[in-house]
Design a protein around this motif. Structure first.
Motif, short mmCIF file in Angstrom:
data_model
loop_
_atom_site.label_atom_id
_atom_site.label_comp_id
_atom_site.label_asym_id
_atom_site.label_seq_id
_atom_site.Cartn_x
_atom_site.Cartn_y
_atom_site.Cartn_z
N CYS A 83 11.35 8.10 -3.71
CA CYS A 83 11.15 7.06 -2.70
C CYS A 83 10.14 6.02 -3.17
CB CYS A 83 10.70 7.69 -1.38
SG CYS A 83 11.98 8.70 -0.59
N ALA A 84 9.13 6.45 -3.92
CA ALA A 84 8.16 5.51 -4.47
C ALA A 84 8.84 4.56 -5.45
CB ALA A 84 7.03 6.26 -5.17
N LEU A 85 9.76 5.08 -6.24
CA LEU A 85 10.50 4.25 -7.19
C LEU A 85 11.38 3.23 -6.47
CD1 LEU A 85 11.39 3.59 -10.09
CD2 LEU A 85 13.12 5.40 -9.87
N ILE A 86 12.04 3.66 -5.39
CA ILE A 86 12.92 2.76 -4.64
C ILE A 86 12.13 1.63 -4.00
CG2 ILE A 86 14.50 2.57 -2.67
CD1 ILE A 86 15.34 5.48 -3.25
N THR A 87 11.04 1.97 -3.31
CA THR A 87 10.27 0.93 -2.62
C THR A 87 9.59 0.00 -3.62
OG1 THR A 87 8.68 0.53 -0.83
CG2 THR A 87 8.11 2.25 -2.39
N THR A 88 9.18 0.53 -4.79
CA THR A 88 8.58 -0.30 -5.83
C THR A 88 9.61 -1.27 -6.40
OG1 THR A 88 7.03 1.47 -6.42
CG2 THR A 88 7.36 -0.30 -8.04
N SER A 89 10.82 -0.78 -6.64
CA SER A 89 11.88 -1.63 -7.18
C SER A 89 12.21 -2.76 -6.21
CB SER A 89 13.13 -0.79 -7.45
OG SER A 89 12.87 0.22 -8.40
N ALA A 90 12.27 -2.45 -4.91
CA ALA A 90 12.55 -3.47 -3.90
C ALA A 90 11.45 -4.51 -3.88
CB ALA A 90 12.71 -2.82 -2.53
N LEU A 91 10.20 -4.06 -3.99
CA LEU A 91 9.05 -4.99 -3.98
C LEU A 91 9.10 -5.92 -5.18
CD1 LEU A 91 6.36 -5.81 -2.66
CD2 LEU A 91 5.24 -4.07 -4.06
N ILE A 92 9.43 -5.39 -6.34
CA ILE A 92 9.51 -6.22 -7.55
C ILE A 92 10.63 -7.25 -7.42
CG2 ILE A 92 10.07 -6.20 -10.01
CD1 ILE A 92 8.69 -3.44 -10.13
N LEU A 93 11.78 -6.83 -6.92
CA LEU A 93 12.91 -7.74 -6.78
C LEU A 93 12.61 -8.82 -5.74
CD1 LEU A 93 15.92 -5.25 -6.94
CD2 LEU A 93 15.28 -6.97 -8.65
N MET A 94 11.87 -8.47 -4.68
CA MET A 94 11.49 -9.47 -3.67
C MET A 94 10.59 -10.54 -4.28
SD MET A 94 10.77 -7.05 -0.34
CE MET A 94 9.97 -8.36 0.59
N SER A 95 9.79 -10.15 -5.26
CA SER A 95 8.88 -11.11 -5.89
C SER A 95 9.62 -12.11 -6.77
CB SER A 95 7.83 -10.37 -6.73
OG SER A 95 8.43 -9.77 -7.87
N LEU A 96 10.89 -11.84 -7.05
CA LEU A 96 11.69 -12.73 -7.88
C LEU A 96 12.35 -13.86 -7.09
CD1 LEU A 96 13.45 -10.13 -10.20
CD2 LEU A 96 11.40 -11.49 -10.69
N GLN A 97 12.11 -13.89 -5.77
CA GLN A 97 12.65 -14.99 -4.97
C GLN A 97 12.15 -16.31 -5.55
OE1 GLN A 97 14.76 -14.86 -2.43
NE2 GLN A 97 14.93 -12.66 -2.41
N ILE A 125 15.15 -2.29 2.46
CA ILE A 125 15.05 -1.19 1.50
C ILE A 125 13.59 -0.83 1.26
CG2 ILE A 125 15.46 -0.49 -0.89
CD1 ILE A 125 18.00 -2.20 -0.83
N LEU A 126 12.74 -1.85 1.15
CA LEU A 126 11.31 -1.65 0.93
C LEU A 126 10.72 -0.74 2.00
CD1 LEU A 126 8.67 -2.78 -0.63
CD2 LEU A 126 8.46 -4.27 1.36
N VAL A 172 0.81 -1.24 0.00
CA VAL A 172 0.00 0.00 0.00
C VAL A 172 0.83 1.28 0.00
CG1 VAL A 172 -2.03 -1.05 1.05
CG2 VAL A 172 -0.22 -0.12 2.52
N GLN A 173 2.11 1.20 0.45
CA GLN A 173 2.91 2.42 0.47
C GLN A 173 3.20 2.94 -0.93
OE1 GLN A 173 4.12 -0.54 0.83
NE2 GLN A 173 6.12 -0.71 -0.14
N VAL A 174 3.18 2.04 -1.92
CA VAL A 174 3.48 2.45 -3.30
C VAL A 174 2.41 3.39 -3.84
CG1 VAL A 174 3.84 1.67 -5.66
CG2 VAL A 174 4.85 0.38 -3.77
N PRO A 175 1.12 2.98 -3.86
CA PRO A 175 0.11 3.93 -4.33
C PRO A 175 -0.01 5.16 -3.44
CG PRO A 175 -0.94 1.96 -3.42
CD PRO A 175 0.52 1.66 -3.55
N ALA A 176 0.26 5.01 -2.12
CA ALA A 176 0.18 6.15 -1.21
C ALA A 176 1.17 7.23 -1.62
CB ALA A 176 0.44 5.70 0.22
N LEU A 177 2.41 6.84 -1.87
CA LEU A 177 3.43 7.82 -2.25
C LEU A 177 3.13 8.42 -3.62
CD1 LEU A 177 6.78 6.21 -1.02
CD2 LEU A 177 5.30 7.83 0.14
N ILE A 178 2.67 7.60 -4.53
CA ILE A 178 2.35 8.11 -5.87
C ILE A 178 1.22 9.14 -5.80
CG2 ILE A 178 1.41 7.50 -8.13
CD1 ILE A 178 2.91 4.82 -7.88
N LEU A 179 0.18 8.84 -5.04
CA LEU A 179 -0.95 9.76 -4.91
C LEU A 179 -0.53 11.07 -4.27
CD1 LEU A 179 -3.78 7.28 -3.83
CD2 LEU A 179 -3.64 8.54 -5.99
N ILE A 180 0.31 10.99 -3.22
CA ILE A 180 0.78 12.21 -2.56
C ILE A 180 1.67 13.01 -3.51
CG2 ILE A 180 2.26 13.11 -0.72
CD1 ILE A 180 1.16 10.85 1.06
N GLY A 181 2.57 12.32 -4.20
CA GLY A 181 3.46 12.99 -5.13
C GLY A 181 2.70 13.74 -6.22
#
Length: 233
Positions: free
Chosen positions: A186-200, A212-213, A160-169
């Motif tokens: 910061c939205a880009l960083i947390t989104t990138s971390a989330l995507i990379l975590m999904s590659l486990q 990082i997320l 949820v932090q991803v859409p939250a930051l995008i909406l505020i930005g």
């Protein structure tokens, strides 16, 4: 539920009630919100201290943050974990999870007044409240005590932090352009971390990516609180 964890739950309920009672005290809640978000800067200091006290090898690059809050020592202490875990300061870590979540959602609600009065910012504040509450629940229910209650609320808290930051930005890009850019970074960083975590298990840095997320959002909150406080004064 052991008494410390009962107190964590009780404290969370009390704080939510106090938030409701103080909702019209704009000056008081603004200062409280600033302090809450700025206090997030000490999270990883405590994280480091707890890591140093573990009596079983702990790999912060690979192991999740939740392992530091596991209350028992041994292997297979909770579902999906086969590593040896022993964190003597688990109670400190779980209190930290709880207080961190409280600081996040209190700050989100109390600093909402500084965003443009739009539906987008209201949605973003709700998302940040969920983000904080999920973190608090993770502290109240350690992974080895109740894996489902620990894990299920944590899932939305990772997203949820991803859409939250995008909406505020998007909402502040005209009134506060520099803060808007910072928010998108910061939205880009947390989104990138989330995507990379999904590659486990293809990327074996779950612990680092998880830090990082969350850490990118904590850093956003700290800097944002300072910026809003200076702007207010």
């Amino acid at each position: 539920m052991d008494s410390p964890y009962f107190l964590m739950a009780l404290l969370t309920i009390i704080v939510i009630c106090v938030i409701f009672l103080l909702r019209h005290q704009r000056t008081i809640i603004a200062k409280t919100g600033f302090i809450c978000w700025i206090s997030l800067s000490i999270y990883f200091i405590i994280d480091y201290i707890v890591i140093q006290t573990t009596t079983a090898p702990y790999n912060f690059l690979a192991q999740p943050m939740s392992d530091l809050g596991v209350t028992t020592c041994g292997t297979d202490t909770y579902v999906l974990s086969s590593l040896e875990i022993c964190s003597p300061y688990h109670l400190l870590m779980n209190w930290t999870f709880t207080f961190t979540g409280i600081a996040i959602f209190v700050g989100a609600l109390f600093l909402h007044q500084f965003w443009p009065d739009r539906r987008e910012t209201t949605i973003a504040t709700i998302f940040l409240f969920i983000f904080g509450l999920s973190y608090t629940i993770a502290g109240i229910f350690p992974a080895d005590v109740n894996f489902l209650w620990h894990t299920i609320p944590s899932i939305p808290g990772m997203i949820v932090q991803v859409p939250a930051l995008i909406l505020i930005g998007l909402s502040i890009r005209k009134e506060m352009p520099k803060l808007s850019i910072w928010t998108f970074i910061c939205a880009l960083i947390t989104t990138s971390a989330l995507i990379l975590m999904s590659l486990q298990p293809f990327v074996d840095f779950f612990g680092l990516l998880q830090r990082i997320l969350y850490g990118s959002v904590y850093l956003w909150m700290v800097i944002t609180a300072i910026a809003l406080w200076r702007k207010k004064d």
